[in-house]
Design a protein around this motif. Sequence first.
Motif, PDB file in Angstrom:
ATOM      1  N   THR A  76       0.850  -1.183   0.000  1.00  0.00           N
ATOM      2  CA  THR A  76       0.000   0.000   0.000  1.00  0.00           C
ATOM      3  C   THR A  76       0.888   1.237   0.000  1.00  0.00           C
ATOM      4  N   ILE A  77       0.332   2.321  -0.467  1.00  0.00           N
ATOM      5  CA  ILE A  77       1.043   3.592  -0.396  1.00  0.00           C
ATOM      6  C   ILE A  77       1.359   3.907   1.059  1.00  0.00           C
ATOM      7  N   TRP A  78       0.387   3.695   1.925  1.00  0.00           N
ATOM      8  CA  TRP A  78       0.534   4.028   3.345  1.00  0.00           C
ATOM      9  C   TRP A  78       1.661   3.230   3.980  1.00  0.00           C
ATOM     10  N   SER A  79       1.741   1.939   3.668  1.00  0.00           N
ATOM     11  CA  SER A  79       2.783   1.115   4.286  1.00  0.00           C
ATOM     12  C   SER A  79       4.169   1.558   3.817  1.00  0.00           C
ATOM     13  N   ILE A  80       4.288   1.949   2.553  1.00  0.00           N
ATOM     14  CA  ILE A  80       5.584   2.420   2.055  1.00  0.00           C
ATOM     15  C   ILE A  80       5.936   3.762   2.698  1.00  0.00           C
ATOM     16  N   VAL A  81       4.953   4.632   2.859  1.00  0.00           N
ATOM     17  CA  VAL A  81       5.204   5.906   3.548  1.00  0.00           C
ATOM     18  C   VAL A  81       5.654   5.641   4.983  1.00  0.00           C
ATOM     19  N   ASN A  82       5.020   4.691   5.670  1.00  0.00           N
ATOM     20  CA  ASN A  82       5.451   4.343   7.032  1.00  0.00           C
ATOM     21  C   ASN A  82       6.899   3.869   7.044  1.00  0.00           C
ATOM     22  N   HIS A  83       7.273   3.069   6.057  1.00  0.00           N
ATOM     23  CA  HIS A  83       8.635   2.571   5.930  1.00  0.00           C
ATOM     24  C   HIS A  83       9.617   3.737   5.740  1.00  0.00           C
ATOM     25  N   LEU A  84       9.257   4.691   4.890  1.00  0.00           N
ATOM     26  CA  LEU A  84      10.118   5.858   4.675  1.00  0.00           C
ATOM     27  C   LEU A  84      10.258   6.690   5.950  1.00  0.00           C
ATOM     28  N   ILE A  85       9.151   6.879   6.639  1.00  0.00           N
ATOM     29  CA  ILE A  85       9.200   7.621   7.899  1.00  0.00           C
ATOM     30  C   ILE A  85      10.125   6.903   8.886  1.00  0.00           C
ATOM     31  N   PHE A  86       9.951   5.596   9.025  1.00  0.00           N
ATOM     32  CA  PHE A  86      10.758   4.834   9.978  1.00  0.00           C
ATOM     33  C   PHE A  86      12.249   5.040   9.718  1.00  0.00           C
TER      34      PHE A  86
ATOM     35  N   GLN B 152      -5.604   3.032  12.814  1.00  0.00           N
ATOM     36  CA  GLN B 152      -5.162   4.338  12.324  1.00  0.00           C
ATOM     37  C   GLN B 152      -5.587   4.610  10.886  1.00  0.00           C
ATOM     38  N   LEU B 153      -6.226   3.636  10.244  1.00  0.00           N
ATOM     39  CA  LEU B 153      -6.565   3.773   8.826  1.00  0.00           C
ATOM     40  C   LEU B 153      -7.811   4.640   8.643  1.00  0.00           C
ATOM     41  N   THR B 154      -7.661   5.888   9.022  1.00  0.00           N
ATOM     42  CA  THR B 154      -8.733   6.877   8.938  1.00  0.00           C
ATOM     43  C   THR B 154      -8.188   8.126   8.252  1.00  0.00           C
ATOM     44  N   ASP B 155      -9.066   9.037   7.911  1.00  0.00           N
ATOM     45  CA  ASP B 155      -8.613  10.297   7.329  1.00  0.00           C
ATOM     46  C   ASP B 155      -7.653  11.021   8.269  1.00  0.00           C
ATOM     47  N   SER B 156      -7.987  11.054   9.548  1.00  0.00           N
ATOM     48  CA  SER B 156      -7.104  11.755  10.496  1.00  0.00           C
ATOM     49  C   SER B 156      -5.781  11.001  10.667  1.00  0.00           C
ATOM     50  N   GLY B 157      -5.822   9.681  10.636  1.00  0.00           N
ATOM     51  CA  GLY B 157      -4.593   8.885  10.710  1.00  0.00           C
ATOM     52  C   GLY B 157      -3.686   9.152   9.515  1.00  0.00           C
ATOM     53  N   TRP B 158      -4.288   9.280   8.333  1.00  0.00           N
ATOM     54  CA  TRP B 158      -3.515   9.573   7.122  1.00  0.00           C
ATOM     55  C   TRP B 158      -2.894  10.970   7.215  1.00  0.00           C
ATOM     56  N   LYS B 159      -3.664  11.942   7.715  1.00  0.00           N
ATOM     57  CA  LYS B 159      -3.130  13.295   7.882  1.00  0.00           C
ATOM     58  C   LYS B 159      -1.960  13.299   8.870  1.00  0.00           C
ATOM     59  N   GLU B 160      -2.073  12.523   9.942  1.00  0.00           N
ATOM     60  CA  GLU B 160      -0.971  12.408  10.906  1.00  0.00           C
ATOM     61  C   GLU B 160       0.263  11.821  10.256  1.00  0.00           C
ATOM     62  N   THR B 161       0.057  10.793   9.439  1.00  0.00           N
ATOM     63  CA  THR B 161       1.171  10.149   8.744  1.00  0.00           C
ATOM     64  C   THR B 161       1.856  11.140   7.812  1.00  0.00           C
ATOM     65  N   LEU B 162       1.067  11.887   7.051  1.00  0.00           N
ATOM     66  CA  LEU B 162       1.636  12.882   6.144  1.00  0.00           C
ATOM     67  C   LEU B 162       2.376  13.974   6.910  1.00  0.00           C
ATOM     68  N   SER B 163       1.865  14.339   8.073  1.00  0.00           N
ATOM     69  CA  SER B 163       2.522  15.341   8.901  1.00  0.00           C
ATOM     70  C   SER B 163       3.880  14.826   9.397  1.00  0.00           C
ATOM     71  N   ARG B 164       3.930  13.574   9.834  1.00  0.00           N
ATOM     72  CA  ARG B 164       5.210  12.987  10.273  1.00  0.00           C
ATOM     73  C   ARG B 164       6.208  12.959   9.126  1.00  0.00           C
ATOM     74  N   LEU B 165       5.728  12.620   7.937  1.00  0.00           N
ATOM     75  CA  LEU B 165       6.601  12.579   6.766  1.00  0.00           C
ATOM     76  C   LEU B 165       7.181  13.965   6.483  1.00  0.00           C
ATOM     77  N   GLU B 166       6.311  14.964   6.485  1.00  0.00           N
ATOM     78  CA  GLU B 166       6.757  16.338   6.254  1.00  0.00           C
ATOM     79  C   GLU B 166       7.779  16.762   7.298  1.00  0.00           C
ATOM     80  N   HIS B 167       7.507  16.428   8.563  1.00  0.00           N
ATOM     81  CA  HIS B 167       8.399  16.837   9.641  1.00  0.00           C
ATOM     82  C   HIS B 167       9.779  16.202   9.521  1.00  0.00           C
ATOM     83  N   VAL B 168       9.837  14.925   9.174  1.00  0.00           N
ATOM     84  CA  VAL B 168      11.149  14.283   9.124  1.00  0.00           C
ATOM     85  C   VAL B 168      11.981  14.846   7.974  1.00  0.00           C
TER      86      VAL B 168
END
Length: 161
Positions: free
Chosen positions: A45-55, A87-103
């Motif tokens: 999933t896009i989300w799982s790959i984004v999580n991997h990049l964040i990690f 976490q698979l909600t709109d707000s969870g996705w926004k949080e994930t994108l925020s973490r990505l931006e921050h890192v």
Amino acid sequence: MSYKSILIDQLTACYNDQSWFLPLEDILKDVTAEEAATENNNKQTIWSIVNHLIFWNEKWLGRFKAGEFVLNHEINNDETFSLDPNQLTDSGWKETLSRLEHVFRDWRIVLEETDEMKLTKQLPEYFNAPWWGVVSNLSIHNAYHIGQIMLLKKQIRAFNP
């Protein structure tokens, strides 16, 4: 041109500077939580790959800030792609994108403030690689997964126009 300026350029190109390829921020800006959680045939999933990049970006940023580290051979790379079903909600996705931006922002800030000498310091615990090489390879890793994300987005939208 310095190591520092090259690394900043690489990380910026990956996240939010249109260069040779569409940056991650642009790719993800119109992706919905539902699309981000949609699996392809390989269960990616896009989300799982984004999580991997964040990690990995957070992990290496922490190591860079500390200056030294002990390699943790117990990290299961497959787990860095994990998704929390709660976490698979709109707000969870926004949080994930925020973490990505921050890192990515934090990497840029840290690199801007870093003395060039630190980037040439070799890491005996990591194949004697210099910091500039480690961060450069992190950018290559980011670019690889950005390509996967772009392909997944295209697949998802081709099947769900």
